[in-house]
Scaffold this motif. Structure first.
Motif, PDB file in Angstrom:
ATOM      1  N   VAL A  17       0.312 -58.314 137.819  1.00 53.67           N
ATOM      2  CA  VAL A  17       0.933 -59.608 137.502  1.00 53.67           C
ATOM      3  C   VAL A  17       0.603 -60.624 138.598  1.00 53.67           C
ATOM      4  CG1 VAL A  17       3.130 -60.827 137.207  1.00 53.67           C
ATOM      5  CG2 VAL A  17       2.798 -58.581 136.150  1.00 53.67           C
ATOM      6  N   TYR A  18       0.709 -60.196 139.840  1.00 55.90           N
ATOM      7  CA  TYR A  18       0.418 -61.072 140.983  1.00 55.90           C
ATOM      8  C   TYR A  18      -1.025 -61.564 140.919  1.00 55.90           C
ATOM      9  CZ  TYR A  18       0.368 -62.581 145.917  1.00 55.90           C
ATOM     10  OH  TYR A  18       0.272 -63.311 147.072  1.00 55.90           O
ATOM     11  N   ILE A  20      -2.901 -61.880 138.268  1.00 52.88           N
ATOM     12  CA  ILE A  20      -3.044 -62.809 137.140  1.00 52.88           C
ATOM     13  C   ILE A  20      -2.555 -64.202 137.526  1.00 52.88           C
ATOM     14  CG2 ILE A  20      -2.192 -63.350 134.815  1.00 52.88           C
ATOM     15  CD1 ILE A  20      -2.196 -60.296 134.294  1.00 52.88           C
ATOM     16  N   VAL A  21      -1.414 -64.265 138.224  1.00 52.70           N
ATOM     17  CA  VAL A  21      -0.873 -65.556 138.662  1.00 52.70           C
ATOM     18  C   VAL A  21      -1.853 -66.247 139.611  1.00 52.70           C
ATOM     19  CG1 VAL A  21       0.969 -66.675 139.985  1.00 52.70           C
ATOM     20  CG2 VAL A  21       1.527 -64.865 138.350  1.00 52.70           C
ATOM     21  N   TYR A  24      -4.774 -67.609 137.710  1.00 56.39           N
ATOM     22  CA  TYR A  24      -4.406 -68.799 136.925  1.00 56.39           C
ATOM     23  C   TYR A  24      -4.550 -70.064 137.771  1.00 56.39           C
ATOM     24  CZ  TYR A  24      -1.393 -72.373 134.880  1.00 56.39           C
ATOM     25  OH  TYR A  24      -0.893 -73.558 134.401  1.00 56.39           O
ATOM     26  N   PHE A  25      -4.001 -70.013 138.982  1.00 55.72           N
ATOM     27  CA  PHE A  25      -4.065 -71.199 139.848  1.00 55.72           C
ATOM     28  C   PHE A  25      -5.473 -71.434 140.381  1.00 55.72           C
ATOM     29  CE2 PHE A  25       0.572 -70.496 140.073  1.00 55.72           C
ATOM     30  CZ  PHE A  25       0.985 -71.775 139.746  1.00 55.72           C
ATOM     31  N   TYR A 186      -2.155 -74.590 145.939  1.00 54.95           N
ATOM     32  CA  TYR A 186      -1.246 -73.986 144.959  1.00 54.95           C
ATOM     33  C   TYR A 186      -0.831 -72.586 145.389  1.00 54.95           C
ATOM     34  CZ  TYR A 186      -2.305 -77.514 141.313  1.00 54.95           C
ATOM     35  OH  TYR A 186      -2.429 -78.659 140.574  1.00 54.95           O
ATOM     36  N   THR A 187      -1.830 -71.736 145.640  1.00 61.25           N
ATOM     37  CA  THR A 187      -1.543 -70.329 145.948  1.00 61.25           C
ATOM     38  C   THR A 187      -0.825 -70.192 147.290  1.00 61.25           C
ATOM     39  OG1 THR A 187      -3.768 -70.061 146.909  1.00 61.25           O
ATOM     40  CG2 THR A 187      -3.491 -69.472 144.595  1.00 61.25           C
ATOM     41  N   ILE A 190       2.970 -70.958 146.872  1.00 60.58           N
ATOM     42  CA  ILE A 190       3.681 -69.825 146.267  1.00 60.58           C
ATOM     43  C   ILE A 190       3.825 -68.699 147.282  1.00 60.58           C
ATOM     44  CG2 ILE A 190       3.559 -68.042 144.468  1.00 60.58           C
ATOM     45  CD1 ILE A 190       2.001 -70.091 142.777  1.00 60.58           C
ATOM     46  N   SER A 341       1.104 -61.434 150.453  1.00 56.50           N
ATOM     47  CA  SER A 341       0.999 -62.898 150.477  1.00 56.50           C
ATOM     48  C   SER A 341       0.687 -63.396 151.880  1.00 56.50           C
ATOM     49  CB  SER A 341       2.306 -63.536 149.987  1.00 56.50           C
ATOM     50  OG  SER A 341       2.554 -63.216 148.636  1.00 56.50           O
TER      51      SER A 341
END
Length: 502
Positions: A17-18, A20-21, A24-25, A186-187, A190, A341
């Motif tokens: 999931v991480y 994919i996010v 996306y950005f 963006y990334t 987050i 992260s």
């Protein structure tokens, strides 16, 4: 096998999931890139506080969350004074002072990389090329982050570190071929928010050890090793006396902001009047991030002899193992994502700034400016090359580190910003600075740093593994003195010529 099967299953899902996010950005930001300048500094007007969070995420990395707490686990309070108090305070003051001057100069000379800024500020293509070459030293920082991420993910998945490192390299370097500054803001934002939440959880995770107050905590550490609670630690090679803990860290903290992925972050601001908001948001988050090193104390109480399942932990494995064994699956997964992260945020910035430097400041000048429309494609090839080199070096450090990959990284990174400190300082705050004075200062910093470290000069360099901070600090001070002497000599010559001409 440290992680449970349930942990591994949920971790795989969360990582997917991480990823994919992130993608996306990356795609969203990449669509806005039209040329290499967009990749370097972006073309979107981000709010100042968002760029500030991107700064915080870039400036605090896997070293802050994963590697440095390991030093505190080994050496105790002396490391906390050094890494959580002295270094951050010096770095924050330096960041404020340098950033405000650098933004004015950066906007004036229209630079997109550190090498370009230096080259245009001193009107010297050769000096710019020199700085682009020594920027290769920052590959050591990429290696540090690769190793930190590999240790965290391999422990969380009970996976072979080799394949974890390979996956990280392919994924991160792969999407950085297309993202650039637009997607990175963006990334990073987050990632900074996740890191902030995780930092608070980690700092609070040792609350139980304070059940008898701070004195009770001190007693627990004393029972393991009395050196852990002393302000200096004679058994360490980093915190033996106040010169290493305070003086060295002040010098390093002041100079550390002279790294391209840190100081050029301010060039993403489209409105320089918002610089105070940018700095405030970044520093507030970083204060919390730097305090994460206290987790090293908690982990030492958890693993007094660093033995887990009959195996002795390496320093870089201590915090990943603490997270996997300390927390429930739900909380543990959040923390692992936060640690990832912390690594990715700086890794992205390093890949972006270093690839742009190689492409724009090395390859383009060598090719006589003939890249033209091929610049973005060449930059992608450069990133592939960086991926291969960093993978090989990272695997070597995982297999046979000198205590920690941090020592390997510090040697390279400290050499770079030691060389950059005087030209950035003089170029920001002084006028009529000769290229000769700053170039000699840069050479001095590198020669003194590596000369002291590898020549084992001074009493601080007599251990099997030594402190690169000491040699770098001496190099920085030496370069500052020599650079200022030549600056004054050349300035007097200029005044003498002006007087004779008049």
């Amino acid at each position: 096998m440290i992680a449970s099967d349930q942990w591994v299953t949920y971790m795989c899902i969360l990582l997917a999931v991480y990823a994919i996010v992130i993608l996306y950005f990356v795609i969203r930001g990449a669509r806005k890139n039209t040329d290499i300048k967009d990749y370097a500094v972006g073309n979107l007007g981000f709010p100042a506080w968002v760029v500030g969070l991107s700064l915080a995420a870039s400036m605090t990395s896997a070293a802050t969350f994963i590697i440095n707490p390991g030093f505190i686990a080994l050496y105790g309070f002396s490391g906390i004074i050094s890494f959580a108090l002295v270094l951050p305070i010096a770095a924050f003051i330096s960041l404020i002072v340098f950033t405000k001057g650098f933004v004015k100069q950066g906007n004036a000379v229209k630079a997109t990389t550190m090498a370009q800024w230096i080259g245009k500020r001193y009107n010297s293509k050769n000096y710019a090329f020199f700085f682009a070459i020594i920027a290769m030293l920052l590959i050591t920082f990429i290696v540090l982050i690769n190793v930190g991420l590999t240790q965290v993910i391999s422990k969380a998945l009970n996976a072979d570190p080799f394949y974890v490192l390979l996956s990280i390299t392919v994924f991160v370097f792969g999407y950085m071929m297309f993202g650039g500054a637009n997607s990175m803001v963006y990334t990073n934002t987050i990632q900074a928010i996740i890191m902030f939440i995780v930092a608070l959880i980690l700092i609070g995770s040792g609350w139980e050890y304070f059940s008898d107050g701070i004195s009770g905590m001190v007693e627990k550490l004393n029972a393991i090793d009395p050196n852990l609670t002393k302000p200096t630690n004679k058994t360490s090679f980093l915190f033996r006396d106040y010169f290493e803990i305070i003086i060295t860290q002040i010098v390093i903290g002041v100079a550390i902001v002279c790294q391209p992925h840190i100081i050029t972050k301010s060039l993403l601001l489209k409105d320089s009047s918002k610089i105070n908001t940018y700095l405030a948001s970044g520093i507030i988050f970083m204060i919390v991030f730097f305090l994460v090193v206290v987790v090293g104390l908690y982990s030492r109480i958890s693993f007094p002899d660093f033995m887990v399942n009959g195996n002795k932990l390496k320093m870089d494995e201590i915090i990943p193992t603490y997270v996997v064994t300390k927390f429930s699956v739900g909380v543990g997964l959040i923390i692992v994502v936060g640690l990832i992260s912390a690594g990715l945020s700086t890794l992205e910035s390093l890949i972006q700034s270093l690839s742009i430097t190689i492409t724009s400041d090395i390859i383009d000048p060598v090719s006589k400016g003939t890249l033209g429309n091929k610049t973005i494609m060449v930059n992608k090839i450069v990133i592939i090359g960086l991926a291969i080199v960093s993978f090989v070096l990272s695997w070597q450090q995982i297999k046979s580190p000198d205590v920690s990959v941090a020592i390997f990284a510090q040697n390279g990174v400290y050499a770079y910003f030691a060389a950059a400190f005087v030209p950035v300082l003089f170029g920001t705050f002084l006028k009529n600075v000769s290229t000769r004075s700053v170039f000699i200062a840069s050479i001095t910093a590198i020669v003194v740093h590596f000369g002291i470290y590898y020549g084992r000069l001074t009493p601080y360099m007599q251990e099997p593994v030594n402190n690169p901070g000491v040699s770098a600090a001496i190099g920085i001070v030496s370069s500052l003195i020599i650079g200022f002497v030549f600056y004054r000599l050349d300035l007097n010559k200029q005044r003498e010529y002006s007087r004779l001409d008049s």
